[in-house]
Write an enzyme that holds these catalytic residues in place. Structure first.
Site, PDB file in Angstrom:
ATOM      1  N   ASP A  14      35.487 -10.149   5.461  1.00 35.17           N
ATOM      2  CA  ASP A  14      36.273 -11.469   5.671  1.00 35.17           C
ATOM      3  C   ASP A  14      35.183 -12.338   5.755  1.00 35.17           C
ATOM      4  O   ASP A  14      33.803 -12.224   5.747  1.00 35.17           O
ATOM      5  CB  ASP A  14      36.902 -11.479   7.272  1.00 35.17           C
ATOM      6  CG  ASP A  14      38.027 -12.443   7.202  1.00 35.17           C
ATOM      7  OD1 ASP A  14      38.317 -13.062   6.210  1.00 35.17           O
ATOM      8  OD2 ASP A  14      38.600 -12.348   8.255  1.00 35.17           O
ATOM      9  N   HIS A  31      34.088 -15.424  -3.266  1.00 32.56           N
ATOM     10  CA  HIS A  31      34.413 -13.910  -3.733  1.00 32.56           C
ATOM     11  C   HIS A  31      33.503 -13.255  -4.531  1.00 32.56           C
ATOM     12  O   HIS A  31      33.069 -12.055  -4.549  1.00 32.56           O
ATOM     13  CB  HIS A  31      35.865 -14.067  -4.127  1.00 32.56           C
ATOM     14  CG  HIS A  31      36.898 -14.499  -3.338  1.00 32.56           C
ATOM     15  ND1 HIS A  31      36.986 -14.341  -1.990  1.00 32.56           N
ATOM     16  CD2 HIS A  31      37.766 -15.337  -3.569  1.00 32.56           C
ATOM     17  CE1 HIS A  31      38.129 -14.825  -1.525  1.00 32.56           C
ATOM     18  NE2 HIS A  31      38.449 -15.274  -2.469  1.00 32.56           N
ATOM     19  N   LEU A 125      28.490   8.796  -3.089  1.00 28.24           N
ATOM     20  CA  LEU A 125      29.405   8.323  -2.420  1.00 28.24           C
ATOM     21  C   LEU A 125      30.810   8.026  -3.318  1.00 28.24           C
ATOM     22  O   LEU A 125      30.825   7.708  -4.380  1.00 28.24           O
ATOM     23  CB  LEU A 125      28.634   6.838  -2.204  1.00 28.24           C
ATOM     24  CG  LEU A 125      29.492   5.838  -1.410  1.00 28.24           C
ATOM     25  CD1 LEU A 125      29.639   6.017   0.285  1.00 28.24           C
ATOM     26  CD2 LEU A 125      29.401   4.446  -1.748  1.00 28.24           C
TER      27      LEU A 125
HETATM   28  C1  FPP Z   1      38.419 -12.351   2.668  1.00 31.97           C
HETATM   29  O1  FPP Z   1      37.918 -13.415   2.752  1.00 31.97           O
HETATM   30  C2  FPP Z   1      38.352 -11.710   1.267  1.00 31.97           C
HETATM   31  C3  FPP Z   1      39.160 -11.317   0.572  1.00 31.97           C
HETATM   32  C4  FPP Z   1      40.670 -11.666   0.804  1.00 31.97           C
HETATM   33  C5  FPP Z   1      38.965 -10.895  -0.935  1.00 31.97           C
HETATM   34  C6  FPP Z   1      37.559  -9.875  -1.141  1.00 31.97           C
HETATM   35  C7  FPP Z   1      37.087  -9.657  -2.298  1.00 31.97           C
HETATM   36  C8  FPP Z   1      36.016  -9.305  -2.686  1.00 31.97           C
HETATM   37  C9  FPP Z   1      34.762  -9.335  -1.621  1.00 31.97           C
HETATM   38  C10 FPP Z   1      35.648  -8.881  -3.959  1.00 31.97           C
HETATM   39  C11 FPP Z   1      36.500  -8.001  -4.683  1.00 31.97           C
HETATM   40  C12 FPP Z   1      35.763  -7.493  -5.755  1.00 31.97           C
HETATM   41  C13 FPP Z   1      35.993  -6.171  -6.478  1.00 31.97           C
HETATM   42  C14 FPP Z   1      35.177  -5.746  -7.612  1.00 31.97           C
HETATM   43  C15 FPP Z   1      37.500  -5.778  -6.357  1.00 31.97           C
HETATM   44  P1  FPP Z   1      38.493 -14.776   2.970  1.00 31.97           P
HETATM   45  O2  FPP Z   1      38.888 -15.599   1.549  1.00 31.97           O
HETATM   46  O3  FPP Z   1      40.073 -14.542   3.668  1.00 31.97           O
HETATM   47  O4  FPP Z   1      37.503 -15.938   3.805  1.00 31.97           O
HETATM   48  P2  FPP Z   1      37.964 -16.891   4.821  1.00 31.97           P
HETATM   49  O5  FPP Z   1      38.716 -16.109   5.781  1.00 31.97           O
HETATM   50  O6  FPP Z   1      36.557 -17.278   5.158  1.00 31.97           O
HETATM   51  O7  FPP Z   1      38.720 -17.786   3.838  1.00 31.97           O
END
Ligand code: FPP
Length: 234
Positions: A14, A31, A125
């Site tokens: 998050d 992201h 892993l």
């Molecule tokens: C939450 O942060 C994060 C997500 C919904 C997406 C997570 C995805 C990645 C880290 C990359 C994925 C990569 C691959 C290779 C599949 P948020 O956007 O909800 O953050 P916020 O709460 O600060 O808005």
């Protein structure tokens, strides 16, 4: 004896959006940096002999986000594997997925399936990406398949936990030992509901793009200091 290395670490990554906003960048930049953190933490888990790392990359609820952000998240697996596949392979890391990938664009599905196929012999892993994943949905799909098997007399009506677990997308994987959520939120958000039954929960205020090896080691040390009793006495 409690100084054991966890077998399975699960992470709710998050705070990507907030990380980007703080820097005056678009949410997608968060992201992108978050994907880089997946690479870093996967290598670190592999070095520490952890067997499985499951990361929540896209939930069944994430389709509700603005189209531009959803499009970007769909493209990230391609970017990620183009950039890091060689390194993942060199480290003997096996890639797996949890979730209903059929809803993603064909190209995303192909990238995901190819990454899993090309690493399936690796014995290090298991890096498991949860994409279009929801814990309740996983349980419902398992229940439906089990009911079908009973009707077709392929399964006994005498269901136990072990058999039910074999119907889940996570079959063959150990239960979660450590569940980490970054960026200060204290929720499970429909993640690995069955598999987290006895997990130790660790929360950190650090945003996912800033999560690093020292935070990982702190979480492992905290896990080792906890007294896991599984409902019994010691
Ligand atoms: C939450 O942060 C994060 C997500 C919904 C997406 C997570 C995805 C990645 C880290 C990359 C994925 C990569 C691959 C290779 C599949 P948020 O956007 O909800 O953050 P916020 O709460 O600060 O808005």
């Amino acid at each position: 004896m409690e100084n054991k290395i966890p077998k399975h670490i699960a992470i709710i990554m998050d705070g990507n959006g907030r990380w980007a906003k703080k820097r005056g960048l678009p949410r997608t930049a968060g992201h992108k940096q978050g994907a880089e953190t997946i690479r870093k933490i996967a290598i670190a888990c592999n070095d520490r002999q952890i067997k499985v790392l499951t990361v929540y990359a896209f939930s069944t609820e994430n389709w509700k986000r603005p189209e531009e952000e959803v499009d970007y998240l769909c493209k990230l697996p391609k970017f990620f594997f183009q950039r890091y596949m060689a390194e993942l392979k060199k480290n003997n890391i096996q890639v797996r997925f949890l979730g209903e990938i059929e809803r993603f664009p064909k190209e995303t599905q192909n990238v995901i399936l190819t990454a899993a196929e090309e690493t399936k012999q690796n014995t290090g892993l298991i890096l498991c990406l949860a994409v279009n994943y929801g814990g309740r949905r996983e349980i419902v799909l398992a229940a439906k398949q089990y009911a079908k098997d009973v009707l077709e007399e392929k399964a006994s009506q005498d269901l136990d936990e072990q058999t039910f677990a074999s119907y889940l997308m996570s079959k063959d994987m150990p239960d979660v030992d450590v569940m980490i959520r970054t960026s200060g939120e204290l929720r499970l958000s429909n993640f690995l509901l069955w598999q987290n039954a006895y997990a130790e929960f660790i929360f950190t205020d650090t945003a996912w793009p800033d999560f690093d090896e020292s935070e990982l080691d702190k979480a492992i040390t905290e896990y080792q200091a906890r007294d896991r009793r599984y409902g019994g006495l010691k």
